[in-house]
Design an enzyme around this catalytic site. Structure first.
Site, PDB file in Angstrom:
ATOM      1  N   ARG A  54      19.723 -19.480 -38.252  1.00 46.66           N
ATOM      2  CA  ARG A  54      19.978 -19.269 -36.670  1.00 46.66           C
ATOM      3  C   ARG A  54      21.269 -18.864 -36.596  1.00 46.66           C
ATOM      4  O   ARG A  54      21.395 -17.707 -35.895  1.00 46.66           O
ATOM      5  CB  ARG A  54      19.636 -20.612 -36.170  1.00 46.66           C
ATOM      6  CG  ARG A  54      18.156 -20.642 -35.740  1.00 46.66           C
ATOM      7  CD  ARG A  54      17.783 -22.173 -35.653  1.00 46.66           C
ATOM      8  NE  ARG A  54      17.915 -22.647 -36.948  1.00 46.66           N
ATOM      9  CZ  ARG A  54      16.851 -22.827 -37.576  1.00 46.66           C
ATOM     10  NH1 ARG A  54      15.713 -22.588 -37.155  1.00 46.66           N
ATOM     11  NH2 ARG A  54      17.085 -23.374 -38.874  1.00 46.66           N
ATOM     12  N   THR A  55      22.265 -19.395 -37.211  1.00 47.54           N
ATOM     13  CA  THR A  55      23.604 -19.116 -36.632  1.00 47.54           C
ATOM     14  C   THR A  55      23.987 -17.807 -37.220  1.00 47.54           C
ATOM     15  O   THR A  55      24.706 -17.191 -36.262  1.00 47.54           O
ATOM     16  CB  THR A  55      24.342 -20.392 -37.295  1.00 47.54           C
ATOM     17  OG1 THR A  55      23.896 -21.612 -36.944  1.00 47.54           O
ATOM     18  CG2 THR A  55      25.755 -20.365 -36.793  1.00 47.54           C
ATOM     19  N   LYS A  82      33.028 -14.866 -58.297  1.00 48.86           N
ATOM     20  CA  LYS A  82      33.865 -14.537 -59.387  1.00 48.86           C
ATOM     21  C   LYS A  82      35.169 -15.443 -59.353  1.00 48.86           C
ATOM     22  O   LYS A  82      36.067 -15.110 -60.128  1.00 48.86           O
ATOM     23  CB  LYS A  82      34.509 -13.075 -58.998  1.00 48.86           C
ATOM     24  CG  LYS A  82      33.189 -12.239 -59.331  1.00 48.86           C
ATOM     25  CD  LYS A  82      34.122 -10.473 -59.410  1.00 48.86           C
ATOM     26  CE  LYS A  82      32.724  -9.477 -59.573  1.00 48.86           C
ATOM     27  NZ  LYS A  82      33.382  -8.284 -58.861  1.00 48.86           N
ATOM     28  N   ARG A 104      31.341 -20.130 -41.708  1.00 51.89           N
ATOM     29  CA  ARG A 104      30.375 -21.433 -42.130  1.00 51.89           C
ATOM     30  C   ARG A 104      30.821 -21.727 -43.414  1.00 51.89           C
ATOM     31  O   ARG A 104      30.836 -20.969 -44.218  1.00 51.89           O
ATOM     32  CB  ARG A 104      29.123 -21.221 -41.825  1.00 51.89           C
ATOM     33  CG  ARG A 104      28.330 -22.393 -42.544  1.00 51.89           C
ATOM     34  CD  ARG A 104      26.860 -22.287 -42.354  1.00 51.89           C
ATOM     35  NE  ARG A 104      26.732 -22.728 -40.818  1.00 51.89           N
ATOM     36  CZ  ARG A 104      25.472 -23.119 -40.195  1.00 51.89           C
ATOM     37  NH1 ARG A 104      24.382 -23.130 -41.226  1.00 51.89           N
ATOM     38  NH2 ARG A 104      25.267 -23.479 -39.167  1.00 51.89           N
ATOM     39  N   HIS A 132      30.414 -28.276 -35.445  1.00 56.94           N
ATOM     40  CA  HIS A 132      29.672 -26.992 -35.232  1.00 56.94           C
ATOM     41  C   HIS A 132      29.652 -26.640 -33.615  1.00 56.94           C
ATOM     42  O   HIS A 132      28.843 -26.946 -33.146  1.00 56.94           O
ATOM     43  CB  HIS A 132      28.339 -27.249 -35.636  1.00 56.94           C
ATOM     44  CG  HIS A 132      27.246 -26.213 -35.669  1.00 56.94           C
ATOM     45  ND1 HIS A 132      27.691 -24.743 -35.371  1.00 56.94           N
ATOM     46  CD2 HIS A 132      26.261 -25.900 -36.210  1.00 56.94           C
ATOM     47  CE1 HIS A 132      26.729 -24.141 -35.387  1.00 56.94           C
ATOM     48  NE2 HIS A 132      25.696 -24.579 -36.271  1.00 56.94           N
TER      49      HIS A 132
HETATM   50  C1  NCD Z   1      22.669 -27.452 -38.222  1.00 57.02           C
HETATM   51  C2  NCD Z   1      23.696 -27.078 -39.144  1.00 57.02           C
HETATM   52  O1  NCD Z   1      23.679 -26.243 -39.989  1.00 57.02           O
HETATM   53  O2  NCD Z   1      24.578 -27.854 -39.194  1.00 57.02           O
HETATM   54  N1  NCD Z   1      21.643 -26.219 -38.238  1.00 57.02           N
HETATM   55  C3  NCD Z   1      22.247 -25.171 -37.296  1.00 57.02           C
HETATM   56  O3  NCD Z   1      23.197 -24.781 -37.364  1.00 57.02           O
HETATM   57  N2  NCD Z   1      21.152 -25.000 -36.267  1.00 57.02           N
HETATM   58  C4  NCD Z   1      21.623 -28.538 -38.643  1.00 57.02           C
HETATM   59  C5  NCD Z   1      21.071 -28.737 -40.080  1.00 57.02           C
HETATM   60  O4  NCD Z   1      21.290 -28.087 -40.965  1.00 57.02           O
HETATM   61  O5  NCD Z   1      20.213 -29.682 -40.042  1.00 57.02           O
END
Ligand code: NCD
Length: 302
Positions: A54-55, A82, A104, A132
């Protein structure tokens, strides 16, 4: 505001401005041509060291709807495999003139470190078990859209709080916006410092549900666990899973949220996941508008 690293950095006015901007930008998604020229000539780099569905796509779509150029960089298939460090990768992106870097990373604090190394804006898309922020903002946006307000709203966040960056970002943001948060989890899945967080804590989901306007179910993040935190999946879902019967004990207008990915049968039953009271797909749709708002506010200036 130059970076978005933590929801704890946002005061009430700043957070509200982001939500209001997202409300306006949501209208772009309803048009046949879903694009604004606002970020033409700007470059956004998606730097993803951890898996994401999603993100990453949401940030990409948001940047493209604002006409930015988008580069997707994932650790797999890059020089990271690497042995290149985050700092050297950041300096490379910097040399290429990235205006915004969406990161991320599995290490808590990675986004803060990156912010010291690049001139552009850094957007934290999840750093380890820390924060997040855009997830919390899109969650608040969804609550406001569904229930009309945030002030005084009673929100329960249920499940693996210990490994969740979504929980911390939500507690900080929602309390700033006037909501009351209760964390519900077995004692083993709560951080030791939880008493310093601005929220209540309960081990008893059935006690909390009747007095809750929003229940946010979290996935058990098995990939971050090196120990066993509960006796069995069955016992976990019996005590902390949301099924139709439990949903029935909530107020009639109460909603169910989940950041995804859901593990059906574990923290949430299929019946609840598919119910009209569950906002999981709305959260995804709202995520695009919300990320457009953040990119616009951070990168839109001349
Ligand atoms: C979450 C995450 O990656 O922190 N998912 C997200 O970004 N929608 C929660 C999860 O991984 O359970």
């Amino acid at each position: 505001m130059r970076h978005l690293l933590s929801t704890g950095d946002l005061d009430r006015d700043e957070a509200t401005l982001i939500l209001d901007t997202a409300t306006e930008l949501a209208q772009v998604g309803d048009r046949s041509v879903k694009k604004l020229p606002t970020l033409r000539g700007r470059t956004v780099v998606n730097l993803f060291y951890e898996d994401s569905t999603r993100t990453r796509t949401s940030f990409e779509l948001a940047a493209k709807r604002l006409s930015a150029d988008v580069i997707n960089f994932s650790a797999k298939g890059s020089s990271v495999s690497k042995g290149e460090s985050l700092k050297d990768t950041a300096l490379t992106l910097q040399a290429m003139g990235a205006d915004g870097v969406v990161i991320r990373h599995s290490a808590s604090g990675a986004a803060h470190r990156l912010a010291n190394w690049v001139d552009g804006s850094v957007l934290n898309a999840g750093d380890g078990t820390h924060e997040h922020p855009t997830q919390a903002l899109l969650d608040a946006f969804t609550m406001r859209a569904r229930l009309g307000r945030l002030e005084g709203l009673r929100v329960a966040v249920v499940g693996d709080i210990l490994h969740s960056r979504v929980a911390r970002s939500n507690v900080l943001l929602l309390t700033t916006l006037g909501a009351h948060v209760t964390l519900v989890a077995p004692p083993t899945l709560l951080p030791v410092s939880v008493h310093t967080w601005p929220c209540e804590v309960s081990y008893d989901l059935d006690r909390v549900l009747p007095e809750t306007d929003v229940v946010m179910m979290l996935r058990v993040q098995a990939e971050r666990m090196r120990d066993s935190f509960f006796p069995s999946v069955r016992e976990y879902s019996r005590n902390y899973g949301l099924d139709g019967e439990r949903l029935g004990r909530m107020p009639a207008e109460a909603i169910v949220m989940h950041p995804g990915p859901m593990v059906r049968g574990m923290e949430i039953s299929a019946e609840v996941a598919d119910s009209p009271r569950c906002t999981v797909t709305e959260q995804v749709a709202n995520g695009v508008s919300l990320r457009m708002a953040v990119l616009y506010l951070l990168l839109g200036g001349s």
